[in-house]
Design a protein around this motif. Structure first.
Motif: not given
Length: 637
Positions: A114-119, A121, A172-173
């Protein structure tokens, strides 16, 4: 130690407090070493908790009324030991531990995915793979982000580059992501611009577009979720082991208590010396237990405790009815060993006051029915059962007072006998409340007199009790004579009695002061000032009338509101029923809460203040407090 723990009515103390082990004849005695074994017990208890929490998290559990009905399993100490001998704890724990580790591993993998997906996106707009661009010989391709706080500085630095193309591709953020492709002839200038923007490079080793990589990762996550569900299903399938782990935990907790007690002992390789407390009514049974184990190879000495010591543990002993009120005593303070147990002295009075303040036949009947059904149908813990029995007795008192007031869910039944009418006889009830208060206060002083006579403190009894009786009785007679309730000729006698009582109070207050005559007089006058406290105490009992009326009028108002909506349509009937049920239930709760708290106040302040100090230490049974089972429940009840 096992047999004494089954016996349980013993509390150990450090034997070094009663024996001098500096003496050469006892120098071989040492403290038993138990730390390593206790550490092992703690480890296994933590294992049990881990297994309990893991299985409970995923296995379906019984809740609501069914859980109350089933309650905790009941065991005697011997039954618990027998069941423990049948459990292979290490094997069962290893199974759960493996499943727990597998679950943690899968959850960690899912979290990383899930962290990889956030990176990835923020890179969704990128329509070319990085590996493909990296094959260019004359150009550098870079992916990365810049903090939003300095992105303007970065844009300014990049705009001055002639052979470089850069494009914002996502946010992102607080970080803005860029794709950069630059001619290698401008590499030094590009590096300076990256330094100015504190550029955070991202290296992605993939021939796929970011959106395709995200889809692949989502597929991986789904496979991991399926694997996770299989593990959870296996954990849930071990629900039958949950009771085993709970039993093991409570068993080990008792073994731990047994081992900790050894810290108070002194021993050689062949002899153990211990000391402690045992209730006087159980010494014979304790000696029988020791004889059955040791035969003739023991020495046992019983000694009466110092009744004035504050270190003596307190164990209350009352009949089944009075016992349900013991929580009220312990909440305030247990008696010292040289005091009387106040529980049987106030128990009927507390029930009387509670019933008078919550007085409604319907409310009392509801309490009585619910508690009786609960005791019959539910497997409560001993403490919970004691509380339910308490409210069962309170329900009886509430029912009786509701009948005397003629209040049935706030309504009166035509033709039904009643002793008092709250709507018209409130002054009569107020007078009765004050009279009951006076009797209650006199009762408290009488208990104090008994304790002083028991201890042969006759002078203290005269000045601290008799003097107050004289003063208070004289003031009451004087007021009633002035009001015309009693013969006016008693007024003169009452005046002389009050004066005599005040003189006795002054002398009584002065006698306890060591000092000059001024200090003695001041102490005596301050003692007389205590009359104001008694006046406040008398007035305090007016709450017996006030709370009863408050609950009654609220119930009456609920009935009146329900009556306004009754009739005409189905909605009106339903609304009336809902109003009656919901608001009467709420008023029942408020009435019980108010009566509970205010009855406590009358006991703790007005009653205990006359004779009771408290401060005793509770007797500690030689048992661990069980969390998951009812152990030797018959002993608690």
């Amino acid at each position: 130690m096992r047999e004494l723990q089954i016996f349980r009515n013993i509390q150990f103390e450090d034997v070094k407090d009663i024996e001098d082990f500096e003496d050469k004849s006892l120098e071989r005695f040492k403290k038993p070493i138990v730390e390593e074994y206790i550490s092992n017990l703690d480890e296994n208890m933590n294992k049990s908790i881990y297994a309990i929490e893991l299985i409970s998290k995923y296995a379906p559990t019984v809740s609501g009324l069914k859980s109350l009905k089933e309650g905790l399993p009941n065991y005697t100490f011997v039954e618990m030991e027998k069941r423990i001998s049948e459990i292979d704890f290490d094997k069962e724990y290893d199974i759960i531990k493996i499943l727990g580790d597998e679950l943690s591993s899968v959850e960690l993998k899912i979290s990383k995915k899930k962290e990889q997906i956030k990176e990835l996106e923020p890179l969704l707009e990128l329509d070319v793979s990085i590996n493909e661009i990296d094959k260019l010989s004359r150009f550098n391709s870079i992916l990365g982000g810049v903090s939003g706080k300095i992105v303007d500085n970065f844009n300014g630095a990049m705009s001055g580059l002639e052979y470089t193309y850069y494009e914002e591709i996502g946010v992102y953020k607080d970080e803005v992501f860029f794709f950069i492709i630059s001619d290698k002839r401008e590499e030094d200038e590009l590096n300076e611009a990256l330094r100015i923007g504190n550029f955070n490079k991202i290296k992605i080793d993939s021939d796929k577009l970011p959106r395709d990589s995200i889809e692949d990762i989502k597929n991986d996550i789904q496979k991991l979720e399926n694997e996770k569900q299989n593990i959870i299903s296996n954990i849930s399938g071990n629900k039958d082991k949950l009771d085993d782990f709970k039993l093991v935990y409570d068993y080990l907790a008792n073994i731990r208590v047994r081992e900790l007690a050894k810290r108070d002992f002194m021993a050689t390789s062949s002899v153990c010396m211990l000391s402690g407390y045992c209730p006087d009514f159980d010494t014979k049974r304790m000696e029988e237990i020791i004889f059955n184990i040791c035969g003739e190879d023991y020495s046992l000495e019983f000694k009466d405790v110092d009744r004035d010591s504050d270190e003596i543990p307190i164990l209350l002993k009352n009949n089944k009815i009075v016992r349900v009120f013991e929580n009220i005593t312990s909440t305030y303070a247990l008696p010292k060993y040289n005091e009387v147990d106040p529980t049987p002295l106030y128990a009927p009075i507390y029930a009387l006051f509670f019933g008078m303040m919550s007085a409604d036949f319907g409310y009392g009947a509801v309490l009585l029915i619910l508690t009786t059904l609960g005791l019959k149908l539910c497997n409560f813990t001993p403490d919970m059962k004691k509380n339910v029995k308490f409210f069962q007795l309170i329900g009886i008192s509430t029912t009786i007072w509701g009948f005397l007031y003629g209040s049935y869910f706030g309504a009166s039944i035509p033709g039904m006998w009643r002793l008092f009418d709250l709507s018209t006889q409130f002054m009569t009830i107020l007078i009765i409340s004050i009279i009951m208060g006076g009797i209650h206060l006199a009762y408290g002083l009488a208990i104090k007199a008994y304790m002083l006579i028991r201890d042969k403190q006759y002078v203290d009894m005269f000045f601290d009790v008799i003097a107050w009786y004289i003063v208070l009785a004289s003031i009451i007679v004087l007021l009633l004579s002035i009001a015309g309730v009693l013969n006016p000729e008693l007024k003169t006698i009452a005046k002389y009695g009050a004066c005599l009582g005040i003189v006795l109070l002054i002398v009584g207050g002065a006698r306890a002061v060591n000092g000059n005559i001024g200090a003695k007089i001041a102490a005596g006058i301050y003692n007389v000032y205590g009359i104001s406290n008694y006046i406040g105490d008398f007035v305090s009992y007016s709450r017996l009338m006030a709370l009863g009326m408050a609950g009654g009028y609220i119930a009456f108002s609920v009935n009146m509101i329900a009556g306004m909506t009754w009739g005409h349509t189905i909605i009106g009937y339903v609304a009336s029923i809902l109003i009656l049920v919901i608001f009467h239930a709420f008023n029942l709760f408020l009435s019980c809460l108010g009566a509970y708290v205010h009855a406590l106040r009358l006991i703790y302040v007005e009653f205990f203040g006359k004779f009771y100090e408290g401060g005793g230490k509770a007797f500690k049974f030689f048992r661990g407090k069980t969390r998951y089972i009812n152990l030797d429940r018959h002993l608690e009840e």
